[in-house]
Design a protein around this motif. Structure first.
Motif, mmCIF file in Angstrom:
data_model
loop_
_atom_site.group_PDB
_atom_site.id
_atom_site.type_symbol
_atom_site.label_atom_id
_atom_site.label_comp_id
_atom_site.label_asym_id
_atom_site.label_seq_id
_atom_site.Cartn_x
_atom_site.Cartn_y
_atom_site.Cartn_z
ATOM 1 N N ILE A 17 0.883 -1.177 0.000
ATOM 2 C CA ILE A 17 0.000 0.000 0.000
ATOM 3 C C ILE A 17 0.912 1.216 0.000
ATOM 4 O O ILE A 17 1.774 1.351 0.871
ATOM 5 C CB ILE A 17 -0.948 0.003 1.221
ATOM 6 C CG1 ILE A 17 -1.964 -1.117 1.092
ATOM 7 C CG2 ILE A 17 -1.667 1.351 1.328
ATOM 8 C CD1 ILE A 17 -2.940 -1.218 2.254
ATOM 9 N N ARG A 21 -0.755 6.830 1.418
ATOM 10 C CA ARG A 21 -2.075 6.450 1.908
ATOM 11 C C ARG A 21 -2.051 6.115 3.404
ATOM 12 O O ARG A 21 -3.076 5.863 3.985
ATOM 13 C CB ARG A 21 -2.604 5.251 1.134
ATOM 14 C CG ARG A 21 -2.897 5.589 -0.294
ATOM 15 C CD ARG A 21 -3.538 4.439 -0.970
ATOM 16 N NE ARG A 21 -3.806 4.761 -2.371
ATOM 17 C CZ ARG A 21 -4.273 3.903 -3.235
ATOM 18 N NH1 ARG A 21 -4.528 2.684 -2.872
ATOM 19 N NH2 ARG A 21 -4.484 4.269 -4.478
ATOM 20 N N ARG A 33 -7.480 2.961 5.526
ATOM 21 C CA ARG A 33 -6.305 2.220 5.026
ATOM 22 C C ARG A 33 -5.152 2.332 6.011
ATOM 23 O O ARG A 33 -4.382 1.393 6.172
ATOM 24 C CB ARG A 33 -5.896 2.721 3.649
ATOM 25 C CG ARG A 33 -6.888 2.287 2.599
ATOM 26 C CD ARG A 33 -6.437 2.601 1.221
ATOM 27 N NE ARG A 33 -7.479 2.181 0.296
ATOM 28 C CZ ARG A 33 -7.559 2.544 -0.945
ATOM 29 N NH1 ARG A 33 -6.644 3.336 -1.452
ATOM 30 N NH2 ARG A 33 -8.531 2.122 -1.707
ATOM 31 N N GLN A 63 -13.307 -1.951 3.791
ATOM 32 C CA GLN A 63 -11.997 -2.458 3.390
ATOM 33 C C GLN A 63 -12.024 -3.986 3.481
ATOM 34 O O GLN A 63 -11.903 -4.564 4.563
ATOM 35 C CB GLN A 63 -10.898 -1.898 4.302
ATOM 36 C CG GLN A 63 -10.698 -0.406 4.183
ATOM 37 C CD GLN A 63 -10.065 -0.029 2.861
ATOM 38 O OE1 GLN A 63 -9.204 -0.736 2.349
ATOM 39 N NE2 GLN A 63 -10.498 1.081 2.313
#
Length: 103
Positions: A17, A21, A33, A63
């Motif tokens: 990721i 973020r 996130r 998510q």
């Protein structure tokens, strides 16, 4: 096996990721996130139950990876009924097409 899968998933999420973020908002409360990644870091460092709470928070914000982490976590603990419930949530939390927030 579930514990190994959870570790691999957490390592993948933490590694892949994008870092931009992971930032926290200036308002109270982390982005989902960020909560997902923090939960994975806690899980990888064997810091305790803080990961479960953050996965639940992220799963509640759609998510799917967080719900998958909860599934694997409960499965690794032998909590099969709870694991099954979280497994069903992986389908329920999928964002609708076009619902995904812009990065």
């Amino acid at each position: 096996m579930a514990a190994e899968d959870l570790r691999a998933l957490c390592e993948t999420l933490v590694t892949h990721i994008p870092h931009r973020r992971h930032r926290l908002r200036h308002r109270p409360g982390p982005r989902t996130r960020s909560a997902l990644v923090l939960a994975c870091v806690l899980q990888l460092s064997e810091t305790g139950d803080g990961a479960r709470y953050r996965w639940q928070y992220a799963a509640g914000a759609r998510q799917a990876a967080a719900a998958c982490c909860r599934y694997l976590h409960h499965l690794a603990l032998g909590e099969v009924d709870t694991a099954r419930w979280w497994h069903r949530q992986t389908d329920d939390v999928q964002p609708a097409p076009g619902d995904e927030p812009a990065p």
